[in-house]
Write an enzyme that holds these catalytic residues in place. Sequence first.
Site, mmCIF file in Angstrom:
data_model
loop_
_atom_site.group_PDB
_atom_site.id
_atom_site.type_symbol
_atom_site.label_atom_id
_atom_site.label_comp_id
_atom_site.label_asym_id
_atom_site.label_seq_id
_atom_site.Cartn_x
_atom_site.Cartn_y
_atom_site.Cartn_z
ATOM 1 N N TYR A 1 0.714 4.352 -2.358
ATOM 2 C CA TYR A 1 -0.411 5.265 -2.098
ATOM 3 C C TYR A 1 -0.223 6.000 -0.771
ATOM 4 C CZ TYR A 1 -5.353 6.670 -1.578
ATOM 5 O OH TYR A 1 -6.525 7.369 -1.416
ATOM 6 N N ARG B 1 0.825 -1.212 0.000
ATOM 7 C CA ARG B 1 0.000 0.000 0.000
ATOM 8 C C ARG B 1 0.856 1.257 0.000
ATOM 9 N NH1 ARG B 1 -5.323 -2.029 2.269
ATOM 10 N NH2 ARG B 1 -6.064 0.058 2.518
HETATM 11 P P1 NAD Z 1 -11.389 7.672 -8.324
HETATM 12 O O1 NAD Z 1 -10.376 6.636 -8.695
HETATM 13 O O2 NAD Z 1 -12.798 7.464 -8.733
HETATM 14 O O3 NAD Z 1 -10.947 9.107 -8.844
HETATM 15 C C1 NAD Z 1 -9.631 9.465 -9.117
HETATM 16 C C2 NAD Z 1 -9.610 10.207 -10.438
HETATM 17 O O4 NAD Z 1 -8.270 10.635 -10.710
HETATM 18 C C3 NAD Z 1 -10.051 9.325 -11.604
HETATM 19 O O5 NAD Z 1 -10.973 10.017 -12.397
HETATM 20 C C4 NAD Z 1 -8.749 9.063 -12.354
HETATM 21 O O6 NAD Z 1 -8.948 8.834 -13.741
HETATM 22 C C5 NAD Z 1 -7.971 10.340 -12.068
HETATM 23 N N1 NAD Z 1 -6.520 10.168 -12.185
HETATM 24 C C6 NAD Z 1 -5.745 9.198 -11.648
HETATM 25 N N2 NAD Z 1 -4.466 9.388 -11.973
HETATM 26 C C7 NAD Z 1 -4.419 10.515 -12.743
HETATM 27 C C8 NAD Z 1 -3.374 11.217 -13.402
HETATM 28 N N3 NAD Z 1 -2.092 10.815 -13.337
HETATM 29 N N4 NAD Z 1 -3.693 12.337 -14.118
HETATM 30 C C9 NAD Z 1 -4.976 12.765 -14.207
HETATM 31 N N5 NAD Z 1 -6.012 12.124 -13.607
HETATM 32 C C10 NAD Z 1 -5.722 11.012 -12.883
HETATM 33 O O7 NAD Z 1 -11.276 7.826 -6.746
HETATM 34 P P2 NAD Z 1 -12.103 8.715 -5.723
HETATM 35 O O8 NAD Z 1 -12.665 7.813 -4.700
HETATM 36 O O9 NAD Z 1 -12.998 9.661 -6.441
HETATM 37 O O10 NAD Z 1 -10.916 9.522 -5.032
HETATM 38 C C11 NAD Z 1 -10.646 10.884 -5.327
HETATM 39 C C12 NAD Z 1 -9.542 11.384 -4.413
HETATM 40 O O11 NAD Z 1 -9.933 11.256 -3.054
HETATM 41 C C13 NAD Z 1 -8.217 10.623 -4.563
HETATM 42 O O12 NAD Z 1 -7.150 11.534 -4.481
HETATM 43 C C14 NAD Z 1 -8.217 9.714 -3.375
HETATM 44 O O13 NAD Z 1 -6.899 9.401 -2.966
HETATM 45 C C15 NAD Z 1 -8.959 10.521 -2.331
HETATM 46 N N6 NAD Z 1 -9.582 9.652 -1.328
HETATM 47 C C16 NAD Z 1 -10.714 8.939 -1.604
HETATM 48 C C17 NAD Z 1 -11.259 8.110 -0.640
HETATM 49 C C18 NAD Z 1 -12.520 7.331 -0.870
HETATM 50 O O14 NAD Z 1 -12.951 6.598 0.019
HETATM 51 N N7 NAD Z 1 -13.182 7.434 -1.999
HETATM 52 C C19 NAD Z 1 -10.642 7.987 0.600
HETATM 53 C C20 NAD Z 1 -9.483 8.696 0.838
HETATM 54 C C21 NAD Z 1 -8.963 9.549 -0.130
HETATM 55 N N1 UDP Z 2 -12.736 -5.893 1.729
HETATM 56 C C1 UDP Z 2 -13.465 -7.081 1.794
HETATM 57 N N2 UDP Z 2 -14.009 -7.561 0.636
HETATM 58 C C2 UDP Z 2 -13.891 -6.936 -0.551
HETATM 59 C C3 UDP Z 2 -13.155 -5.712 -0.617
HETATM 60 C C4 UDP Z 2 -12.585 -5.224 0.556
HETATM 61 O O1 UDP Z 2 -13.600 -7.686 2.861
HETATM 62 O O2 UDP Z 2 -14.421 -7.448 -1.557
HETATM 63 C C5 UDP Z 2 -12.176 -5.358 2.986
HETATM 64 C C6 UDP Z 2 -10.700 -4.946 2.909
HETATM 65 O O3 UDP Z 2 -9.861 -6.047 3.192
HETATM 66 C C7 UDP Z 2 -10.636 -3.875 3.977
HETATM 67 C C8 UDP Z 2 -12.019 -3.222 3.952
HETATM 68 O O4 UDP Z 2 -12.872 -4.160 3.291
HETATM 69 O O5 UDP Z 2 -10.452 -4.457 5.248
HETATM 70 C C9 UDP Z 2 -12.042 -1.907 3.180
HETATM 71 O O6 UDP Z 2 -11.407 -2.120 1.938
HETATM 72 P P1 UDP Z 2 -11.365 -1.015 0.796
HETATM 73 O O7 UDP Z 2 -10.521 -1.551 -0.299
HETATM 74 O O8 UDP Z 2 -12.738 -0.573 0.473
HETATM 75 O O9 UDP Z 2 -10.654 0.251 1.468
HETATM 76 P P2 UDP Z 2 -9.380 0.444 2.432
HETATM 77 O O10 UDP Z 2 -8.794 -0.876 2.814
HETATM 78 O O11 UDP Z 2 -8.453 1.255 1.608
HETATM 79 O O12 UDP Z 2 -9.947 1.132 3.600
#
Ligand code: NAD
Ligand code: UDP
Length: 315
Positions: A144, A141
């Site tokens: 990221y 991980r």
């Molecule tokens: P997502 O994957 O749907 O959106 C990410 C977007 O970024 C996509 O449209 C992708 O095409 C674009 N992208 C990726 N790499 C790129 C690059 N090199 N150049 C241009 N565009 C690029 O994910 P999301 O859930 O919408 O997440 C959006 C943001 O929020 C991310 O930065 C993510 O790390 C952050 N975030 C999301 C969550 C969540 O639970 N959804 C949690 C923590 C942080």
């Molecule tokens: N997870 C799961 N089944 C799935 C996908 C995810 O049990 O099909 C679990 C995963 O191991 C983690 C939690 O759900 O403990 C959340 O996973 P997700 O990938 O949504 O986000 P993150 O781990 O980044 O919080």
Amino acid sequence: MTRIVVSGGAGFIGSHLCDTLLSQGHEVIAVDNLFTGTKRNIQHMLSNPNFEFVRHDVTQPILLECEQVYHLACPASPVHYQYNPIKTIKTNVTGTINMLGVAKRTHARFLLASTSEVYGDPLQHPQVETYWGNVNPIGPRSCYDEGKRVAETLTVNYKEQGHVDTRIVRIFNTFGPRMLFNDGRVVSNFIVQALKGEDITVYGEGQQTRSFCYVDDLVRGIMATMNKDGFYGPVNLGNPNEMTIMDLAKRVIELTGSRSKIVKRPLPQDDPTRRQPDITVAKRELGWTPAVDLNEGLTKTIANFEERLRQGESA
Ligand code: NAD
Ligand code: UDP
């Protein structure tokens, strides 16, 4: 009206953010390379004269004029960010430098979408912003987690050295309509599996916890952070309602009325054991609290997934 750049604007959270910004009369430029984002997410905005889509990879420099930059570009699901880890790091490091560069050159306000993953597998619970985290720098991980940690460092350095007006939000697990069917994150996996009558794949014993926030609440929190003068974060944004993954699986089965069985699959390496945001800072500084409870959010998400399946989107 403000001209606003949203990197990652064709993604899950980014497209909801663009919708809200447009509804408030702003001009929006969505910058996205469509790695995990889709044209479908922004299709309905293309006819809006205030909306512009630029297909662009943020690892390359770009010249844009704007007053605000929301920097969300980065794959968020472990499945997608681990597909090409070196690219994920480039997106977080070079991509963040490039978007900070846009903000610096145009004197725009900048917001970084960081993540609860900066806390790694946390030893402190719930997580407060002052906690430094427990992150494996060489684990699966880390592209990221460490990428976002560097992105935070860059954001703070551009603020202090480069005098850019920056903000950092740390987003906790967020879900809602438009998540990709193959996103790989837990909520979308469980809903697709339940709707298709397939086995629900719980990783490990399912006793690990997460706290799930509905996307509308999250977007409101991100915008409140951007628009608060003199507040820079980092600030946790998430729903403190913690639950086990096993309980989530049961809840999805209940709400879909599915006959799917729950099956256990191996727990991925470095999967955080517990996660719950402490949102005291968000409440105090922004007056923000999530308003949508889990059942309501899941019900809306399930309806969106059902509709997309009916329309023939492949899962
Ligand atoms: P997502 O994957 O749907 O959106 C990410 C977007 O970024 C996509 O449209 C992708 O095409 C674009 N992208 C990726 N790499 C790129 C690059 N090199 N150049 C241009 N565009 C690029 O994910 P999301 O859930 O919408 O997440 C959006 C943001 O929020 C991310 O930065 C993510 O790390 C952050 N975030 C999301 C969550 C969540 O639970 N959804 C949690 C923590 C942080
Ligand atoms: N997870 C799961 N089944 C799935 C996908 C995810 O049990 O099909 C679990 C995963 O191991 C983690 C939690 O759900 O403990 C959340 O996973 P997700 O990938 O949504 O986000 P993150 O781990 O980044 O919080």
